[in-house]
Design an enzyme around this catalytic site. Structure first.
Site, mmCIF file in Angstrom:
data_model
loop_
_atom_site.group_PDB
_atom_site.id
_atom_site.type_symbol
_atom_site.label_atom_id
_atom_site.label_comp_id
_atom_site.label_asym_id
_atom_site.label_seq_id
_atom_site.Cartn_x
_atom_site.Cartn_y
_atom_site.Cartn_z
ATOM 1 N N ARG A 95 -17.555 -0.831 6.908
ATOM 2 C CA ARG A 95 -18.735 -1.412 6.256
ATOM 3 C C ARG A 95 -19.372 -2.473 7.131
ATOM 4 O O ARG A 95 -20.599 -2.664 7.124
ATOM 5 C CB ARG A 95 -18.331 -2.008 4.904
ATOM 6 C CG ARG A 95 -19.483 -2.637 4.132
ATOM 7 C CD ARG A 95 -19.013 -3.156 2.786
ATOM 8 N NE ARG A 95 -17.962 -4.157 2.898
ATOM 9 C CZ ARG A 95 -18.173 -5.447 3.152
ATOM 10 N NH1 ARG A 95 -19.413 -5.907 3.355
ATOM 11 N NH2 ARG A 95 -17.170 -6.293 3.218
ATOM 12 N N GLU A 119 0.819 -1.204 0.000
ATOM 13 C CA GLU A 119 0.000 0.000 0.000
ATOM 14 C C GLU A 119 0.860 1.264 0.000
ATOM 15 O O GLU A 119 1.878 1.335 0.679
ATOM 16 C CB GLU A 119 -0.921 0.011 1.222
ATOM 17 C CG GLU A 119 -1.921 -1.130 1.265
ATOM 18 C CD GLU A 119 -2.972 -1.036 0.175
ATOM 19 O OE1 GLU A 119 -3.111 0.044 -0.442
ATOM 20 O OE2 GLU A 119 -3.668 -2.053 -0.058
ATOM 21 N N HIS A 156 -1.286 -5.830 1.500
ATOM 22 C CA HIS A 156 -2.488 -6.659 1.387
ATOM 23 C C HIS A 156 -2.172 -7.922 0.583
ATOM 24 O O HIS A 156 -1.366 -7.877 -0.356
ATOM 25 C CB HIS A 156 -3.614 -5.885 0.696
ATOM 26 C CG HIS A 156 -4.524 -5.183 1.638
ATOM 27 N ND1 HIS A 156 -4.694 -3.817 1.647
ATOM 28 C CD2 HIS A 156 -5.331 -5.653 2.625
ATOM 29 C CE1 HIS A 156 -5.564 -3.473 2.575
ATOM 30 N NE2 HIS A 156 -5.961 -4.570 3.191
ATOM 31 N N CYS A 166 -7.572 -2.540 8.450
ATOM 32 C CA CYS A 166 -6.266 -2.516 7.784
ATOM 33 C C CYS A 166 -5.750 -1.084 7.672
ATOM 34 O O CYS A 166 -4.615 -0.786 8.059
ATOM 35 C CB CYS A 166 -6.369 -3.149 6.395
ATOM 36 S SG CYS A 166 -6.601 -4.933 6.409
#
Length: 212
Positions: A90, A80, A165, A143
């Site tokens: 979510r 990332e 990831h 994360c």
């Protein structure tokens, strides 16, 4: 000898396995040329995740920290580029927290960039036949929360850190429609991330951007 702390999240969202933790377990106490790996299991819980990694940093005093999490839908290992100061979950985390549009750190910077050589890492894995590409979003779940929180703690300290990831395992794809990667390939990919991090004090200047 350089020391690298690699962390992996526990299962979450009703799953019984998290490839990040399974891979990290296999990397524990691994020896590298010019370095060693130590590992840490991380809860998928807001704030507690950051506190856990900070405690591991203070215990092990690593030169680098690589935090690892799963990303359903991705077919490659993805270092990332940036963490943003937003929690927008979510689903609830494992502690039942589900913040919406809240900061990771109140009054913290809008974002932190990785301090790992993500393009050198990407090139190294690709040269070894392992799918890898730079990602420009770590999401807004735990994360990203961990990525941002650890970067905030490390600001001003001489410890490199970034988030990586990884895809789901084949056993996690119950519909046959998800991108997956075998655990052996994930472990080998993360094993290659470590020396690529040690060997590249500055990142390489190769294109890895996206139009949209």
């Amino acid at each position: 000898m350089k020391k690298i702390l690699i962390t992996g999240f526990e299962p979450f969202g009703g799953a019984s396995v998290n490839p990040a933790l399974e891979a990290v377990k296999q990397l524990g106490e691994a020896k590298l040329e010019g370095g060693e790996i130590v590992v840490c299991e991380v809860p998928v819980t807001r704030y507690e995740s950051v506190d856990t990694v900070i405690a591991a940093i203070e215990t092990h005093q690593p030169d680098f920290v690589i935090t690892v999490g799963q990303a359903g839908g991705r077919a490659a290992i993805t270092p990332e580029r940036v963490a943003i100061n937003v929690d927008d979950f979510r689903i609830a985390d494992n502690g039942g927290n589900q913040p919406i549009d809240e900061p990771v750190v109140v009054d913290g910077p809008d974002a932190y960039f990785t301090t790992l050589p993500i393009k050198a890492i990407t090139r190294t894995l690709q040269e070894h036949g392992i799918p890898c590409q730079v990602s420009n979003t770590a999401g807004t779940f735990v994360c990203n929360h961990l990525f941002y929180g650890v970067q905030h703690y490390l600001a001003g300290k001489n410890i490199g850190h970034g988030f990586v990831h990884i895809p789901l395992l084949p056993a996690q794809d119950t519909t046959g429609n998800q991108a997956t990667m075998s655990l052996d390939v994930i472990v080998e990919g993360l094993r290659l991330v470590a020396p690529a991090t040690i060997d590249n004090k500055q990142d390489v200047a190769i294109g890895a951007g996206q139009i949209c």
